[in-house]
Design a protein around this motif. Structure first.
Motif, PDB file in Angstrom:
ATOM      1  N   MET A  26     -12.220 -21.564 -22.631  1.00  0.00           N
ATOM      2  CA  MET A  26     -11.368 -22.897 -22.532  1.00  0.00           C
ATOM      3  C   MET A  26     -10.319 -22.692 -21.667  1.00  0.00           C
ATOM      4  N   LEU A  27      -9.688 -21.592 -21.581  1.00  0.00           N
ATOM      5  CA  LEU A  27      -8.403 -21.331 -20.881  1.00  0.00           C
ATOM      6  C   LEU A  27      -8.545 -21.038 -19.264  1.00  0.00           C
ATOM      7  N   THR A  28      -9.889 -20.944 -18.892  1.00  0.00           N
ATOM      8  CA  THR A  28     -10.165 -20.836 -17.507  1.00  0.00           C
ATOM      9  C   THR A  28      -9.730 -21.878 -16.632  1.00  0.00           C
ATOM     10  N   ASP A  29      -9.042 -21.539 -15.728  1.00  0.00           N
ATOM     11  CA  ASP A  29      -8.290 -22.654 -14.618  1.00  0.00           C
ATOM     12  C   ASP A  29      -7.340 -23.509 -15.278  1.00  0.00           C
ATOM     13  N   SER A  31      -3.789 -24.475 -15.968  1.00  0.00           N
ATOM     14  CA  SER A  31      -2.597 -24.137 -15.568  1.00  0.00           C
ATOM     15  C   SER A  31      -1.397 -24.440 -16.419  1.00  0.00           C
ATOM     16  N   ALA A  32      -0.154 -23.624 -16.379  1.00  0.00           N
ATOM     17  CA  ALA A  32       0.939 -23.993 -17.175  1.00  0.00           C
ATOM     18  C   ALA A  32       1.407 -25.407 -17.132  1.00  0.00           C
ATOM     19  N   ASP A  33       1.431 -25.970 -16.059  1.00  0.00           N
ATOM     20  CA  ASP A  33       2.025 -27.601 -15.980  1.00  0.00           C
ATOM     21  C   ASP A  33       0.847 -28.250 -16.425  1.00  0.00           C
ATOM     22  N   GLN A  34      -0.231 -28.014 -16.841  1.00  0.00           N
ATOM     23  CA  GLN A  34      -1.568 -28.680 -17.478  1.00  0.00           C
ATOM     24  C   GLN A  34      -1.473 -28.768 -18.834  1.00  0.00           C
ATOM     25  N   PHE A  35      -1.078 -27.499 -19.474  1.00  0.00           N
ATOM     26  CA  PHE A  35      -1.213 -27.091 -20.715  1.00  0.00           C
ATOM     27  C   PHE A  35      -0.823 -28.097 -21.750  1.00  0.00           C
ATOM     28  N   ALA A  36       0.266 -28.624 -21.537  1.00  0.00           N
ATOM     29  CA  ALA A  36       0.814 -29.562 -22.747  1.00  0.00           C
ATOM     30  C   ALA A  36       0.796 -31.011 -22.002  1.00  0.00           C
ATOM     31  N   ARG A  37      -0.063 -31.295 -21.404  1.00  0.00           N
ATOM     32  CA  ARG A  37      -0.254 -32.636 -20.904  1.00  0.00           C
ATOM     33  C   ARG A  37      -1.386 -33.523 -21.418  1.00  0.00           C
ATOM     34  N   ARG A 169     -10.811 -30.670 -21.104  1.00  0.00           N
ATOM     35  CA  ARG A 169     -11.101 -30.185 -19.806  1.00  0.00           C
ATOM     36  C   ARG A 169     -11.885 -31.176 -18.922  1.00  0.00           C
ATOM     37  N   ARG A 170     -12.925 -31.786 -19.411  1.00  0.00           N
ATOM     38  CA  ARG A 170     -13.545 -32.369 -18.542  1.00  0.00           C
ATOM     39  C   ARG A 170     -12.830 -33.690 -18.098  1.00  0.00           C
ATOM     40  N   LEU A 174     -11.934 -30.284 -15.049  1.00  0.00           N
ATOM     41  CA  LEU A 174     -12.094 -28.957 -15.085  1.00  0.00           C
ATOM     42  C   LEU A 174     -13.420 -28.366 -15.233  1.00  0.00           C
ATOM     43  N   GLY A 175     -14.225 -29.425 -15.757  1.00  0.00           N
ATOM     44  CA  GLY A 175     -15.554 -29.010 -16.033  1.00  0.00           C
ATOM     45  C   GLY A 175     -15.660 -28.280 -17.280  1.00  0.00           C
TER      46      GLY A 175
END
Length: 177
Positions: A26-29, A31-37, A169-170, A174-175
């Motif tokens: 699930m962590l694939t692709d 980014s740190a700037d997306q992680f807590a959004r 993710r979806r 990110l699919g």
């Protein structure tokens, strides 16, 4: 080690390893700037748990597993900050400036190290350790034994939240992972 005396732990660890592997995918692709959004879909913000909250929340439970099986959980004990922002009573919030939650690296490291140590603990525990009464009174009605509780914490609880991660993710484009 006598495998016959470690059957319950091996059953629990098989599910836990699957969940841990799923989390890694699930962590694939991400980014740190997306992680807590919060995710967005068609320009609309979706208030659903983001990966930071999911992995941070999950990182609270391995220390319980280790300590209830008689192990030393000091290395994976959640910090006060983790307890505050990731507890079952905390509300997941969007963190566009990256100031409300610990960093992606810190959260992922806590999640990984906690689950690896918890998996080791259940694999080393004897079956007798799992049949004892669940010390968590609030959860005892649902999970009467230590084994039932730990099977949930390391199995169902993880995969439940991985479903949230997969949906996020979806929505983020990110699919599947």
């Amino acid at each position: 080690m006598n495998q016959a005396n470690h059957l319950i732990g091996n059953v629990i660890s098989a599910s836990a390893r699957l969940g841990l592997g799923y989390a890694e995918r699930m962590l694939t692709d991400v980014s740190a700037d997306q992680f807590a959004r919060f995710a967005t879909a068609d320009g609309r913000v979706i208030e659903s748990n983001h990966p930071c909250f999911i992995l941070g929340h999950l990182s609270l439970y391995p220390s319980r597993v280790v300590s209830e099986l008689g192990g030393d959980a000091s290395a994976i004990q959640p910090t006060e900050t983790f307890q505050k922002v990731f507890s079952k009573d905390a509300k997941c919030v969007d963190d566009p400036d990256g100031t409300l939650y610990p960093s992606m690296d810190e959260v992922v490291a806590a999640f990984r190290s906690g689950y690896e140590k918890a998996i080791d603990a259940v694999e080393q525990a004897t079956d007798d350790q799992f049949v004892g009464e669940n010390p968590n009174e609030a959860m005892r009605g649902k999970f009467p034994t230590i084994g039932a509780a730990h099977a949930f914490y390391l199995g169902g609880h993880v995969t439940l939240h991985m479903g949230q991660f997969s949906a996020w993710r979806r929505m983020m484009g990110l699919g599947p992972a």
